[in-house]
Design a protein around this motif. Structure first.
Motif, mmCIF file in Angstrom:
data_model
loop_
_atom_site.group_PDB
_atom_site.id
_atom_site.type_symbol
_atom_site.label_atom_id
_atom_site.label_comp_id
_atom_site.label_asym_id
_atom_site.label_seq_id
_atom_site.Cartn_x
_atom_site.Cartn_y
_atom_site.Cartn_z
ATOM 1 N N HIS A 1 4.639 -5.739 -3.316
ATOM 2 C CA HIS A 1 3.986 -5.267 -4.537
ATOM 3 C C HIS A 1 3.651 -3.787 -4.393
ATOM 4 C CE1 HIS A 1 -0.253 -5.041 -3.137
ATOM 5 N NE2 HIS A 1 0.038 -6.092 -2.388
ATOM 6 N N ALA A 2 3.490 -3.105 -5.517
ATOM 7 C CA ALA A 2 3.463 -1.641 -5.539
ATOM 8 C C ALA A 2 2.267 -1.026 -4.831
ATOM 9 C CB ALA A 2 3.517 -1.145 -6.984
ATOM 10 N N ASN A 3 1.225 -1.805 -4.540
ATOM 11 C CA ASN A 3 0.052 -1.281 -3.844
ATOM 12 C C ASN A 3 -0.124 -1.880 -2.454
ATOM 13 O OD1 ASN A 3 -0.895 0.401 -6.050
ATOM 14 N ND2 ASN A 3 -1.454 -1.499 -7.097
ATOM 15 N N HIS A 4 0.929 -2.387 -1.905
ATOM 16 C CA HIS A 4 0.849 -3.047 -0.596
ATOM 17 C C HIS A 4 0.462 -2.038 0.491
ATOM 18 C CE1 HIS A 4 1.871 -5.551 2.840
ATOM 19 N NE2 HIS A 4 2.045 -6.577 2.033
ATOM 20 N N PRO A 5 -0.440 -2.399 1.392
ATOM 21 C CA PRO A 5 -0.856 -1.453 2.441
ATOM 22 C C PRO A 5 0.250 -1.088 3.422
ATOM 23 C CG PRO A 5 -1.812 -3.633 2.815
ATOM 24 C CD PRO A 5 -1.216 -3.654 1.435
ATOM 25 N N LEU A 6 1.351 -1.839 3.425
ATOM 26 C CA LEU A 6 2.463 -1.536 4.321
ATOM 27 C C LEU A 6 3.301 -0.355 3.817
ATOM 28 C CD1 LEU A 6 3.906 -2.493 6.928
ATOM 29 C CD2 LEU A 6 5.257 -4.055 5.491
ATOM 30 N N ILE A 7 3.180 -0.003 2.542
ATOM 31 C CA ILE A 7 4.062 1.012 1.949
ATOM 32 C C ILE A 7 3.963 2.372 2.653
ATOM 33 C CG2 ILE A 7 4.458 2.389 -0.144
ATOM 34 C CD1 ILE A 7 4.141 -0.150 -1.767
ATOM 35 N N PRO A 8 2.770 2.895 2.988
ATOM 36 C CA PRO A 8 2.743 4.184 3.700
ATOM 37 C C PRO A 8 3.521 4.161 5.019
ATOM 38 C CG PRO A 8 0.571 3.669 2.842
ATOM 39 C CD PRO A 8 1.401 2.443 2.637
ATOM 40 N N ILE A 9 3.538 3.006 5.703
ATOM 41 C CA ILE A 9 4.324 2.889 6.925
ATOM 42 C C ILE A 9 5.815 2.864 6.592
ATOM 43 C CG2 ILE A 9 4.815 1.443 8.932
ATOM 44 C CD1 ILE A 9 2.125 2.810 9.088
ATOM 45 N N ILE A 10 6.186 2.086 5.582
ATOM 46 C CA ILE A 10 7.588 2.001 5.177
ATOM 47 C C ILE A 10 8.138 3.380 4.814
ATOM 48 C CG2 ILE A 10 9.147 1.117 3.389
ATOM 49 C CD1 ILE A 10 7.421 -1.406 3.269
ATOM 50 N N GLU A 11 7.349 4.178 4.108
ATOM 51 C CA GLU A 11 7.836 5.476 3.641
ATOM 52 C C GLU A 11 8.092 6.454 4.784
ATOM 53 O OE1 GLU A 11 4.857 6.410 0.729
ATOM 54 O OE2 GLU A 11 6.109 5.613 -0.905
ATOM 55 N N ARG A 12 7.556 6.188 5.955
ATOM 56 C CA ARG A 12 7.824 7.050 7.100
ATOM 57 C C ARG A 12 9.267 6.893 7.596
ATOM 58 N NH1 ARG A 12 2.688 6.755 11.160
ATOM 59 N NH2 ARG A 12 4.016 8.266 12.239
ATOM 60 N N PHE A 13 9.959 5.855 7.130
ATOM 61 C CA PHE A 13 11.340 5.608 7.543
ATOM 62 C C PHE A 13 12.355 6.201 6.559
ATOM 63 C CE2 PHE A 13 8.793 2.551 9.740
ATOM 64 C CZ PHE A 13 9.411 2.369 10.958
ATOM 65 N N LYS A 14 11.890 7.008 5.590
ATOM 66 C CA LYS A 14 12.767 7.656 4.605
ATOM 67 C C LYS A 14 13.628 6.628 3.866
ATOM 68 C CE LYS A 14 11.249 11.614 6.082
ATOM 69 N NZ LYS A 14 10.252 12.378 5.290
ATOM 70 N N PRO A 15 13.015 5.643 3.234
ATOM 71 C CA PRO A 15 13.783 4.595 2.572
ATOM 72 C C PRO A 15 14.268 5.030 1.182
ATOM 73 C CG PRO A 15 11.472 4.195 2.219
ATOM 74 C CD PRO A 15 11.553 5.423 3.096
ATOM 75 N N VAL A 16 15.135 4.213 0.610
ATOM 76 C CA VAL A 16 15.493 4.317 -0.802
ATOM 77 C C VAL A 16 14.648 3.298 -1.548
ATOM 78 C CG1 VAL A 16 17.334 4.065 -2.504
ATOM 79 C CG2 VAL A 16 17.828 5.069 -0.266
ATOM 80 N N ARG A 17 14.042 3.726 -2.671
ATOM 81 C CA ARG A 17 13.139 2.866 -3.440
ATOM 82 C C ARG A 17 13.847 2.290 -4.656
ATOM 83 N NH1 ARG A 17 7.379 4.285 -2.978
ATOM 84 N NH2 ARG A 17 7.217 3.472 -5.093
ATOM 85 N N TYR A 18 13.558 1.026 -4.967
ATOM 86 C CA TYR A 18 14.053 0.374 -6.180
ATOM 87 C C TYR A 18 12.853 -0.261 -6.898
ATOM 88 C CZ TYR A 18 18.550 0.875 -3.811
ATOM 89 O OH TYR A 18 19.642 1.395 -3.151
ATOM 90 N N PRO A 19 12.148 0.506 -7.736
ATOM 91 C CA PRO A 19 10.960 -0.029 -8.405
ATOM 92 C C PRO A 19 11.328 -1.005 -9.524
ATOM 93 C CG PRO A 19 11.382 2.210 -9.130
ATOM 94 C CD PRO A 19 12.377 1.928 -8.035
ATOM 95 N N ALA A 20 10.477 -1.977 -9.735
ATOM 96 C CA ALA A 20 10.691 -2.985 -10.770
ATOM 97 C C ALA A 20 9.340 -3.432 -11.317
ATOM 98 C CB ALA A 20 11.463 -4.174 -10.200
ATOM 99 N N ARG A 21 9.397 -4.223 -12.371
ATOM 100 C CA ARG A 21 8.185 -4.798 -12.957
ATOM 101 C C ARG A 21 8.364 -6.313 -13.059
ATOM 102 N NH1 ARG A 21 5.112 -1.634 -17.488
ATOM 103 N NH2 ARG A 21 4.366 -0.676 -15.555
ATOM 104 N N ILE A 22 7.306 -7.040 -12.735
ATOM 105 C CA ILE A 22 7.334 -8.501 -12.764
ATOM 106 C C ILE A 22 6.645 -8.984 -14.040
ATOM 107 C CG2 ILE A 22 6.637 -10.616 -11.572
ATOM 108 C CD1 ILE A 22 6.615 -8.923 -8.992
ATOM 109 N N TYR A 23 7.264 -9.970 -14.687
ATOM 110 C CA TYR A 23 6.738 -10.524 -15.930
ATOM 111 C C TYR A 23 6.606 -12.039 -15.815
ATOM 112 C CZ TYR A 23 8.331 -6.092 -18.016
ATOM 113 O OH TYR A 23 8.544 -4.761 -18.305
ATOM 114 N N ALA A 24 5.634 -12.570 -16.542
ATOM 115 C CA ALA A 24 5.588 -14.005 -16.823
ATOM 116 C C ALA A 24 6.155 -14.201 -18.219
ATOM 117 C CB ALA A 24 4.163 -14.527 -16.744
#
Length: 358
Positions: free
Chosen positions: A314-337
């Motif tokens: 999810h977009a506010n996950h605390p793991l994201i700052p660590i992930i971004e240190r690996f220079k990833p490619v991002r694919y953002p999306a939105r979840i719906y019910a």
């Protein structure tokens, strides 16, 4: 008149063709394919099916649906997931096909579910405006949260010897390895990642997953089919799906530039791009539950046998700052019910389905 029917194995070539010929075109047209058989991954977790739309013997398109066990407000629940929508170009932008398609969902479903959830790419602005626009004849789409899939270069991994592979044939103590009782620090570098043998792998994952909406409910029967690793209370599976599901680069806008980019990617340790018509060599870091620890993620990447590893959070996950240190490619999306009767219950839990199951 448009008809909708549940696909059978006799439709295998038709379904694979629809997936292959209907990609999302940006600077690269990517397709989600299922070779050599659409049905090779049938009922991976739960029950799934595909529906084909036809009008006067012409194929309009298809969609896929499934009923899978997920966590909802902390409890296991069977919900529906909608995905795999493909419409042939000559039949797009016709709202009646959408209305008729949505009307077919509950008719074609093998069982009733409280509601459905789906994931739409953030860059697909046209689809999101339509679905969020309360168009008459279409079911309401309720925003559940934002979601990001990251593709990480495995070349940035580093082996620390922290993770232990689960041996399902052994007892719990020998399966997880390491000395019991040692836990990874929440922000530092763990020096040993044995774990208490009293905590089963499946139980550890489900306890963590219950904190998110739409996270899968893991069973031992399913988990035994995957390559699972543990480190303290951290759990992850390395899931290479290329044998039955692929992300293929069908066309590049500037294909002549790809060799130059890949030469740079090797030097800079970035994501390599596949040749036109080839699949991305990736492994999903699936069923992941771990603290935001750099060494843990480095070590997990080092275990991958493909150049790319993918994670969805999810977009506010605390793991994201660590992930971004690996220079990833991002694919953002939105979840719906997606609801056909009423609205989903209000919740404060973040939505986090499993990327490997979408």
């Amino acid at each position: 008149m448009t008809t909708f029917r549940v696909a059978t194995e006799a439709d295998d070539a038709l379904l694979r063709g629809l997936l292959r010929e209907n990609g999302m075109a940006t600077w690269v047209e990517m397709t989600m394919e299922r070779e050599p058989s659409f049905f090779a991954a049938k009922n991976t977790l739960g029950r799934d099916w595909a529906v084909i739309a036809e009008d006067r013997e012409k194929v309009i398109g298809m969609y896929t649906a499934s009923i899978m066990p997920v966590h909802l407000n902390g409890k296991p629940t069977n919900l529906g997931y909608l995905g795999g929508l493909r419409v042939n170009p000559q039949h797009r932008r016709r709202i009646r096909y959408l209305r008729e398609g949505y009307a077919s969902i509950t008719r074609c479903a093998p069982a009733s579910v409280p509601w459905w959830f789906t994931v739409v790419a953030r860059e697909n602005d046209a689809a999101r405006r339509l679905l969020e626009g309360a168009v008459p004849g279409l079911p309401p789409y309720h925003v559940q949260g934002d979601y990001v899939t990251f593709a990480l270069p495995v070349s940035r991994g580093k082996r620390h010897g922290l993770w232990r592979r689960v041996d399902w044939s052994a007892d719990v103590s020998s399966a997880v390895g390491g000395r019991p009782g040692r836990q990874p620090s929440p922000g530092g570098t763990p020096d040993d990642c044995g774990r208490d043998a009293r905590a089963p792998v499946v139980g550890i994952y489900n306890k963590a997953a219950a904190q998110f909406q739409y996270s899968p409910v893991l069973t031992r029967e399913f988990a035994e089919q995957l390559e699972f690793y543990v480190c303290g209370e951290a759990v992850a599976a390395l899931w290479d799906q290329r044998a039955f599901k692929q992300i293929v680069a069908r066309r590049y806008r500037h294909p002549s530039l790809i060799p130059f980019y890949n030469a740079y990617a090797r030097i800079a340790r970035r994501i390599p791009l596949p040749r036109e018509g080839s699949a991305l060599d990736q492994t999903f870091l699936a069923f992941l539950s771990m603290p935001p620890d750099l060494a843990l993620l480095q070590d997990l990447l080092a275990l991958c046998k493909t150049p790319v590893a993918s994670i969805g959070v999810h977009a506010n996950h605390p793991l994201i700052p660590i992930i971004e240190r690996f220079k990833p490619v991002r694919y953002p999306a939105r979840i719906y019910a997606v609801t056909f009767n009423g609205a989903p219950p209000v919740t404060t839990l973040p939505a986090q389905p499993e990327a490997a199951l979408l």
